[in-house]
Design an enzyme around this catalytic site. Structure first.
Site, PDB file in Angstrom:
ATOM      1  N   ARG A 226      73.726 -32.139 -66.959  1.00 30.92           N
ATOM      2  CA  ARG A 226      73.518 -33.304 -67.821  1.00 30.92           C
ATOM      3  C   ARG A 226      72.230 -33.202 -68.631  1.00 30.92           C
ATOM      4  NH1 ARG A 226      77.700 -32.697 -66.310  1.00 30.92           N
ATOM      5  NH2 ARG A 226      79.123 -34.124 -65.241  1.00 30.92           N
ATOM      6  N   SER A 274      78.234 -43.466 -66.242  1.00 32.93           N
ATOM      7  CA  SER A 274      77.250 -43.284 -65.174  1.00 32.93           C
ATOM      8  C   SER A 274      75.840 -43.407 -65.739  1.00 32.93           C
ATOM      9  CB  SER A 274      77.429 -41.910 -64.521  1.00 32.93           C
ATOM     10  OG  SER A 274      78.663 -41.842 -63.842  1.00 32.93           O
ATOM     11  N   GLU A 346      70.915 -40.906 -67.270  1.00 33.51           N
ATOM     12  CA  GLU A 346      71.804 -40.284 -68.244  1.00 33.51           C
ATOM     13  C   GLU A 346      71.800 -41.080 -69.540  1.00 33.51           C
ATOM     14  OE1 GLU A 346      75.772 -39.030 -67.456  1.00 33.51           O
ATOM     15  OE2 GLU A 346      75.384 -38.644 -65.338  1.00 33.51           O
TER      16      GLU A 346
END
Length: 368
Positions: A226, A274, A346
């Protein structure tokens, strides 16, 4: 470096041939006095009055052919929250994108590339710089046997379904990710056991600071779980992925199963997916840590931790970006105090004056 020339290059000065996949409305030339760059000519004007409002207005004046002023950013994000961008530019080709870079360098205004806004939270006060959408120049797909090349603005679910229909497998995971291809490269998006790094060959980048376009292979992008080494001033123009031939029927079944699983396990509505990166990828999800602390349902104003998935923060009617930010801050602090894990976000926080320490990783960018 450019794939064809083997070296970095500036945006061509002349008019290029029209290509079917690119949406062009014409190319504008920008004249400056002999011996002076566009940056110097415009920068001299900006220097006479440095108030933020004046600088923003002057930047808009330079980009008004393809930009708007005080454009609300909420509709461009999945949270549907946040204030306006001082300047919102929609370049139609690389020359206009280069012009954005010239104006940003001359004014010192920050640049924010906006895709589908699926991992972004914009402050209620908005973004005081230049927001850029590549929708007018980056929404195209090309197939060359098992290599797929697509513009940065292509939606991942669309690309996943187009690849499947073409009998190419390996990109099914992307059907459930509501972002763009450019955003997927920037954060190495993934799910269901795969990610963009698994099939990515490389990308064409445009560096707004260096005024250079280059082909950058995947091993130079610094992709990690990520994240990537891309800086804000480095804009993904397009990407190439390597897939394999497969059965379209089986591929379609995989797409259907992924969509079914996501609807069953993840909430809909206004969220950014998320919120926190899993602290130990593949072993310890952030949702488990949040769940252990009994934080499902924790609320500030119109924002709350989802009852369906503990790593989702929902924005309900009447919510503000400040509400979502407050829930993020509280959850992160509780996890840090009680478990020792300092969760990384994120979700990119845009326009906030006091971004949480380490909430996002910063990078100087990739080099070529």
């Amino acid at each position: 470096m450019d794939a064809e020339t083997g070296r970095a290059g500036r945006v061509p000065g002349g008019r290029t041939a029209r290509r079917r996949r690119v949406h062009l409305d014409g190319v504008r030339g920008h004249c400056v006095p002999a011996g002076r760059s566009a940056d110097e000519a415009f920068g001299a004007k900006v220097a006479r009055d440095v108030s933020p409002a004046t600088v923003q207005r002057q930047a808009f004046d330079q980009l008004r052919a393809f930009a708007t002023a005080d454009e609300p950013l909420a509709p461009f994000t999945t949270y549907k929250l946040g204030g306006p961008a001082a300047v919102f530019a929609v370049p139609r080709d690389e020359r206009e994108l280069a012009r954005v870079g010239e104006v940003a360098r001359a004014t010192g205004l920050a640049v924010l590339v906006v895709g589908r806004g699926s991992n972004m939270l914009v402050a209620d006060s908005g973004f005081p710089g230049i927001a850029v959408s590549l929708a007018a120049m980056g929404d195209w797909i090309e197939f060359q046997d098992t290599v797929v090349r697509a513009g940065a603005a292509v939606a991942l679910p669309v690309l996943a379904r187009r690849c499947s229909a073409a009998g190419l497998i390996g990109f099914e995971w992307a059907v459930g990710v509501p972002g763009t291809l450019g955003g997927a490269v920037r954060m190495n998006a993934g799910g269901h056991g795969s990610d963009i790094a698994a099939s990515l060959i490389g990308v064409h980048l445009y560096d707004l600071q260096r005024a250079q376009r280059a082909w950058v292979p995947v091993d130079r992008l610094g992709l990690r779980f990520r994240g990537s080494a891309l800086a804000d001033h480095q804009v993904v123009l397009d990407a190439r992925v390597q897939l394999t031939h497969g059965d379209p029927v089986e591929s379609e079944a995989a797409l259907t199963e992924i969509v079914r699983w996501r609807r069953e396990h993840q909430p809909g509505g206004q969220n950014a997916g998320s919120v926190f990166v899993n602290p130990i990828p593949g072993e310890l999800p952030a949702a488990v840590l949040i769940d252990r602390l009994g934080l499902r349902g924790y609320r500030v104003g119109g924002a709350c931790v989802s009852d369906k998935h503990a790593n989702f923060i929902q924005a309900e009617h009447g919510a503000t970006a400040a509400d979502v930010r407050a829930v993020m801050t509280f959850v992160r602090e509780q996890v840090r105090v009680h478990t020792g894990f300092d969760l990384r976000s994120e979700v990119r926080l845009v326009g906030f004056a006091d971004v949480m320490d380490d909430v996002a990783e910063h990078t100087e960018g990739v080099s070529w």
